[in-house]
Design a protein around this motif. Structure first.
Motif, PDB file in Angstrom:
ATOM      1  N   MET A 127       0.800  -1.221   0.000  1.00 36.96           N
ATOM      2  CA  MET A 127       0.000   0.000   0.000  1.00 36.96           C
ATOM      3  C   MET A 127       0.834   1.272   0.000  1.00 36.96           C
ATOM      4  O   MET A 127       0.334   2.338  -0.370  1.00 36.96           O
ATOM      5  CB  MET A 127      -0.929   0.014   1.222  1.00 36.96           C
ATOM      6  CG  MET A 127      -1.851  -1.201   1.322  1.00 36.96           C
ATOM      7  SD  MET A 127      -2.819  -1.503  -0.181  1.00 36.96           S
ATOM      8  CE  MET A 127      -3.901  -0.078  -0.164  1.00 36.96           C
ATOM      9  N   VAL A 128       2.084   1.200   0.440  1.00 30.35           N
ATOM     10  CA  VAL A 128       2.871   2.428   0.580  1.00 30.35           C
ATOM     11  C   VAL A 128       4.095   2.374  -0.326  1.00 30.35           C
ATOM     12  O   VAL A 128       4.713   1.325  -0.494  1.00 30.35           O
ATOM     13  CB  VAL A 128       3.311   2.663   2.045  1.00 30.35           C
ATOM     14  CG1 VAL A 128       2.099   2.821   2.938  1.00 30.35           C
ATOM     15  CG2 VAL A 128       4.188   1.536   2.550  1.00 30.35           C
ATOM     16  N   GLU A 129       4.432   3.496  -0.886  1.00 31.57           N
ATOM     17  CA  GLU A 129       5.604   3.596  -1.741  1.00 31.57           C
ATOM     18  C   GLU A 129       6.868   3.352  -0.903  1.00 31.57           C
ATOM     19  O   GLU A 129       7.043   3.902   0.168  1.00 31.57           O
ATOM     20  CB  GLU A 129       5.678   4.982  -2.383  1.00 31.57           C
ATOM     21  CG  GLU A 129       6.807   5.143  -3.384  1.00 31.57           C
ATOM     22  CD  GLU A 129       6.804   6.504  -4.062  1.00 31.57           C
ATOM     23  OE1 GLU A 129       7.747   6.780  -4.815  1.00 31.57           O
ATOM     24  OE2 GLU A 129       5.843   7.279  -3.827  1.00 31.57           O
ATOM     25  N   GLU A 282      -7.053   1.796   2.892  1.00 30.93           N
ATOM     26  CA  GLU A 282      -7.747   2.638   1.907  1.00 30.93           C
ATOM     27  C   GLU A 282      -8.863   3.442   2.555  1.00 30.93           C
ATOM     28  O   GLU A 282      -9.074   4.617   2.229  1.00 30.93           O
ATOM     29  CB  GLU A 282      -8.309   1.754   0.791  1.00 30.93           C
ATOM     30  CG  GLU A 282      -7.225   1.140  -0.095  1.00 30.93           C
ATOM     31  CD  GLU A 282      -7.780   0.121  -1.075  1.00 30.93           C
ATOM     32  OE1 GLU A 282      -8.928  -0.356  -0.851  1.00 30.93           O
ATOM     33  OE2 GLU A 282      -7.074  -0.207  -2.056  1.00 30.93           O
ATOM     34  N   TYR A 283      -9.582   2.823   3.490  1.00 25.55           N
ATOM     35  CA  TYR A 283     -10.681   3.537   4.147  1.00 25.55           C
ATOM     36  C   TYR A 283     -10.169   4.747   4.923  1.00 25.55           C
ATOM     37  O   TYR A 283     -10.707   5.855   4.790  1.00 25.55           O
ATOM     38  CB  TYR A 283     -11.434   2.601   5.092  1.00 25.55           C
ATOM     39  CG  TYR A 283     -12.494   3.320   5.899  1.00 25.55           C
ATOM     40  CD1 TYR A 283     -13.761   3.538   5.374  1.00 25.55           C
ATOM     41  CD2 TYR A 283     -12.206   3.815   7.173  1.00 25.55           C
ATOM     42  CE1 TYR A 283     -14.730   4.225   6.095  1.00 25.55           C
ATOM     43  CE2 TYR A 283     -13.168   4.502   7.892  1.00 25.55           C
ATOM     44  CZ  TYR A 283     -14.428   4.717   7.350  1.00 25.55           C
ATOM     45  OH  TYR A 283     -15.376   5.413   8.068  1.00 25.55           O
ATOM     46  N   TYR A 284      -9.128   4.541   5.738  1.00 26.92           N
ATOM     47  CA  TYR A 284      -8.658   5.649   6.572  1.00 26.92           C
ATOM     48  C   TYR A 284      -7.946   6.720   5.749  1.00 26.92           C
ATOM     49  O   TYR A 284      -7.930   7.893   6.158  1.00 26.92           O
ATOM     50  CB  TYR A 284      -7.766   5.122   7.693  1.00 26.92           C
ATOM     51  CG  TYR A 284      -8.571   4.449   8.782  1.00 26.92           C
ATOM     52  CD1 TYR A 284      -9.410   5.199   9.605  1.00 26.92           C
ATOM     53  CD2 TYR A 284      -8.525   3.078   8.964  1.00 26.92           C
ATOM     54  CE1 TYR A 284     -10.171   4.593  10.591  1.00 26.92           C
ATOM     55  CE2 TYR A 284      -9.280   2.461   9.947  1.00 26.92           C
ATOM     56  CZ  TYR A 284     -10.108   3.222  10.758  1.00 26.92           C
ATOM     57  OH  TYR A 284     -10.877   2.620  11.724  1.00 26.92           O
ATOM     58  N   CYS A 285      -7.407   6.361   4.598  1.00 25.58           N
ATOM     59  CA  CYS A 285      -6.852   7.379   3.704  1.00 25.58           C
ATOM     60  C   CYS A 285      -7.954   8.285   3.156  1.00 25.58           C
ATOM     61  O   CYS A 285      -7.740   9.480   2.942  1.00 25.58           O
ATOM     62  CB  CYS A 285      -6.089   6.722   2.554  1.00 25.58           C
ATOM     63  SG  CYS A 285      -4.461   6.091   3.016  1.00 25.58           S
ATOM     64  N   ALA A 307       0.312   8.884   8.876  1.00 27.84           N
ATOM     65  CA  ALA A 307      -0.635   8.764   9.980  1.00 27.84           C
ATOM     66  C   ALA A 307      -1.417   7.457   9.893  1.00 27.84           C
ATOM     67  O   ALA A 307      -1.587   6.754  10.894  1.00 27.84           O
ATOM     68  CB  ALA A 307      -1.590   9.957   9.984  1.00 27.84           C
ATOM     69  N   VAL A 308      -1.894   7.129   8.696  1.00 30.29           N
ATOM     70  CA  VAL A 308      -2.678   5.896   8.518  1.00 30.29           C
ATOM     71  C   VAL A 308      -1.795   4.677   8.746  1.00 30.29           C
ATOM     72  O   VAL A 308      -2.210   3.698   9.377  1.00 30.29           O
ATOM     73  CB  VAL A 308      -3.320   5.868   7.125  1.00 30.29           C
ATOM     74  CG1 VAL A 308      -4.028   4.528   6.887  1.00 30.29           C
ATOM     75  CG2 VAL A 308      -4.307   7.024   6.965  1.00 30.29           C
ATOM     76  N   LEU A 309      -0.583   4.726   8.237  1.00 30.89           N
ATOM     77  CA  LEU A 309       0.349   3.617   8.418  1.00 30.89           C
ATOM     78  C   LEU A 309       0.627   3.367   9.893  1.00 30.89           C
ATOM     79  O   LEU A 309       0.585   2.223  10.368  1.00 30.89           O
ATOM     80  CB  LEU A 309       1.650   3.934   7.683  1.00 30.89           C
ATOM     81  CG  LEU A 309       2.654   2.802   7.499  1.00 30.89           C
ATOM     82  CD1 LEU A 309       2.087   1.723   6.588  1.00 30.89           C
ATOM     83  CD2 LEU A 309       3.953   3.339   6.917  1.00 30.89           C
ATOM     84  N   ASP A 310       0.883   4.419  10.637  1.00 32.70           N
ATOM     85  CA  ASP A 310       1.162   4.280  12.071  1.00 32.70           C
ATOM     86  C   ASP A 310      -0.038   3.694  12.810  1.00 32.70           C
ATOM     87  O   ASP A 310       0.121   2.848  13.704  1.00 32.70           O
ATOM     88  CB  ASP A 310       1.523   5.634  12.672  1.00 32.70           C
ATOM     89  CG  ASP A 310       2.913   6.110  12.274  1.00 32.70           C
ATOM     90  OD1 ASP A 310       3.741   5.275  11.867  1.00 32.70           O
ATOM     91  OD2 ASP A 310       3.162   7.329  12.361  1.00 32.70           O
ATOM     92  N   TYR A 311      -1.220   4.154  12.451  1.00 28.82           N
ATOM     93  CA  TYR A 311      -2.431   3.693  13.124  1.00 28.82           C
ATOM     94  C   TYR A 311      -2.657   2.202  12.889  1.00 28.82           C
ATOM     95  O   TYR A 311      -2.855   1.426  13.842  1.00 28.82           O
ATOM     96  CB  TYR A 311      -3.630   4.488  12.629  1.00 28.82           C
ATOM     97  CG  TYR A 311      -4.954   4.118  13.260  1.00 28.82           C
ATOM     98  CD1 TYR A 311      -5.064   3.849  14.622  1.00 28.82           C
ATOM     99  CD2 TYR A 311      -6.118   4.035  12.478  1.00 28.82           C
ATOM    100  CE1 TYR A 311      -6.283   3.518  15.201  1.00 28.82           C
ATOM    101  CE2 TYR A 311      -7.337   3.711  13.047  1.00 28.82           C
ATOM    102  CZ  TYR A 311      -7.418   3.443  14.409  1.00 28.82           C
ATOM    103  OH  TYR A 311      -8.629   3.117  14.976  1.00 28.82           O
ATOM    104  N   ILE A 312      -2.583   1.767  11.644  1.00 25.78           N
ATOM    105  CA  ILE A 312      -2.873   0.369  11.326  1.00 25.78           C
ATOM    106  C   ILE A 312      -1.768  -0.551  11.826  1.00 25.78           C
ATOM    107  O   ILE A 312      -2.036  -1.628  12.360  1.00 25.78           O
ATOM    108  CB  ILE A 312      -3.106   0.199   9.815  1.00 25.78           C
ATOM    109  CG1 ILE A 312      -4.372   0.949   9.408  1.00 25.78           C
ATOM    110  CG2 ILE A 312      -3.204  -1.280   9.440  1.00 25.78           C
ATOM    111  CD1 ILE A 312      -4.686   0.895   7.940  1.00 25.78           C
ATOM    112  N   ALA A 313      -0.512  -0.132  11.693  1.00 28.26           N
ATOM    113  CA  ALA A 313       0.588  -0.965  12.168  1.00 28.26           C
ATOM    114  C   ALA A 313       0.501  -1.197  13.668  1.00 28.26           C
ATOM    115  O   ALA A 313       0.938  -2.244  14.167  1.00 28.26           O
ATOM    116  CB  ALA A 313       1.928  -0.326  11.817  1.00 28.26           C
ATOM    117  N   GLY A 314      -0.055  -0.272  14.399  1.00 24.32           N
ATOM    118  CA  GLY A 314      -0.156  -0.408  15.844  1.00 24.32           C
ATOM    119  C   GLY A 314      -1.331  -1.237  16.317  1.00 24.32           C
ATOM    120  O   GLY A 314      -1.431  -1.553  17.509  1.00 24.32           O
ATOM    121  N   MET A 315      -2.230  -1.609  15.412  1.00 29.03           N
ATOM    122  CA  MET A 315      -3.412  -2.383  15.805  1.00 29.03           C
ATOM    123  C   MET A 315      -3.035  -3.798  16.229  1.00 29.03           C
ATOM    124  O   MET A 315      -2.090  -4.389  15.729  1.00 29.03           O
ATOM    125  CB  MET A 315      -4.394  -2.472  14.637  1.00 29.03           C
ATOM    126  CG  MET A 315      -5.052  -1.177  14.246  1.00 29.03           C
ATOM    127  SD  MET A 315      -6.221  -1.445  12.857  1.00 29.03           S
ATOM    128  CE  MET A 315      -6.913   0.199  12.685  1.00 29.03           C
TER     129      MET A 315
END
Length: 336
Positions: A127-129, A282-285, A307-315
């Motif tokens: 999902m991320v470059e 994709e949703y949080y983006c 921000a989205v990456l940090d949030y999801i990785a921490g779940m």
């Protein structure tokens, strides 16, 4: 003036540790200086900072290898971390290195791991470059995300051990280098145990030549691998294995990849987990207003993707499933 407890410990390090050990008093320090603790050395302090942080507690609900297995005895990311720590400290003691530095790096090495283990890591990488690497995220956790956005302010040597525990150049210290080997020794052995418990492989499936070289039980293999590193690395300026044991361990890892890590029975649900992570990303983006308050500051300062990456990785696994269910699974209509 009477010595503090910390000063006595530092003096003990100077008298008893190897000349190649990283002494607490020789640490390159922290990004932000803090007054010394009267009881703990800087590395002991870092152990406590890691153990008391939120990211460490979340490890108990993150996948190690098997996604949400039914049973109380399968490893989680938390139990994996504890096993890595114990193996690393044993080798550090055998080599006369700094056990506290080793423990701090070992306990923090996987703080940035995603939900659903490497399946989550693969999903975020798509999902991320530039991809996503959990060891880089672990460093970000201790530098930026923990403690209300201020980070844990760990010592340079601990941070090096975290960042270098998987790939790339070796850590700056021998203690940090030990963590990379302890991680491999721990996961390959506890994954055999979990795969056997789950019926993925049988006790006699491991090729006999590997068992003859490393041992027939988990305890025998761990003892062989740790003792080999202690013997081979003693008096050296790097941590390494003997050529024979290194070859046998590589054969064992190849067996595990073919028999367990790529096994459709063991990993059949990972595709669903990856799809779930991608859809959440994709949703949080698209709905950044739904990010929790602590990630809104990251959104403003560092951008949406970060921000989205940090949030999801921490779940945790369970939290990711809950979020996905709430966003994408229709709920039954309740007539009042």
């Amino acid at each position: 003036m009477e010595q503090t407890i910390r000063e006595r410990t530092e003096a003990l390090e100077r008298r008893t540790l190897s000349p190649r050990a990283c002494l607490s008093v020789n640490s390159k320090g922290r990004a932000v200086d803090i007054p010394p603790c009267p009881m703990r050395t800087c590395f002991q302090r870092d152990v406590d900072r890691v153990v008391h942080c939120k990211s460490f507690r979340r490890l108990k609900h993150k996948t190690q290898v098997f996604l949400q297995p039914e049973g109380d005895h399968y490893r989680t990311r938390m139990t994996h971390t504890l096993e890595v720590s114990r193996i690393a400290r044993t080798m550090a003691r055998g080599l006369g290195l700094n056990e506290d530095l080793t423990e701090a790096a070992a306990l923090a090495h996987d703080l940035g791991h995603t939900p659903f283990g490497h399946a989550g890591e693969r999903a975020l990488s798509r999902m991320v470059e530039g991809g996503f690497r959990h060891y880089e995220q672990s460093l970000r956790v201790v530098d930026r995300l923990e403690n209300g956005g201020e980070g844990l302010n760990l010592c340079h040597e601990v941070r090096s051990g975290i960042l270098c525990h998987t790939k790339g150049p070796p850590a700056d210290t021998l203690e940090g280098q030990l963590v990379r080997f302890a991680d491999k020794i721990a996961y390959i052995n506890h994954d055999i145990d979990d795969a056997t418990r789950g019926g993925i492989i049988g006790p006699l499936d491991i090729p006999v030549r590997i068992s003859q070289a490393l041992g027939f039980t988990s305890g025998e293999r761990i003892e062989t691998l740790t003792m080999d590193i202690i013997r081979t690395s003693a008096g050296e300026d790097s941590i390494r294995q003997s050529p024979a044991v290194e070859r046998s361990m590589a054969e064992l890892r190849e067996f595990m990849f073919q028999s367990v890590y790529f096994n459709p029975v063991a990993k059949g649900e990972e595709g669903k987990a990856e799809d779930m992570i991608c859809q959440l990303y994709e949703y949080y983006c698209e709905h950044t207003d739904k990010l929790p308050p602590e990630y809104q500051d990251i959104l403003v300062r560092e951008g949406m993707e970060r921000a989205v990456l940090d949030y999801i990785a921490g779940m945790t696994d369970t939290y990711a499933v809950e979020q996905f269910s709430g966003l994408f699974i229709p709920r039954g209509w309740v007539v009042k």
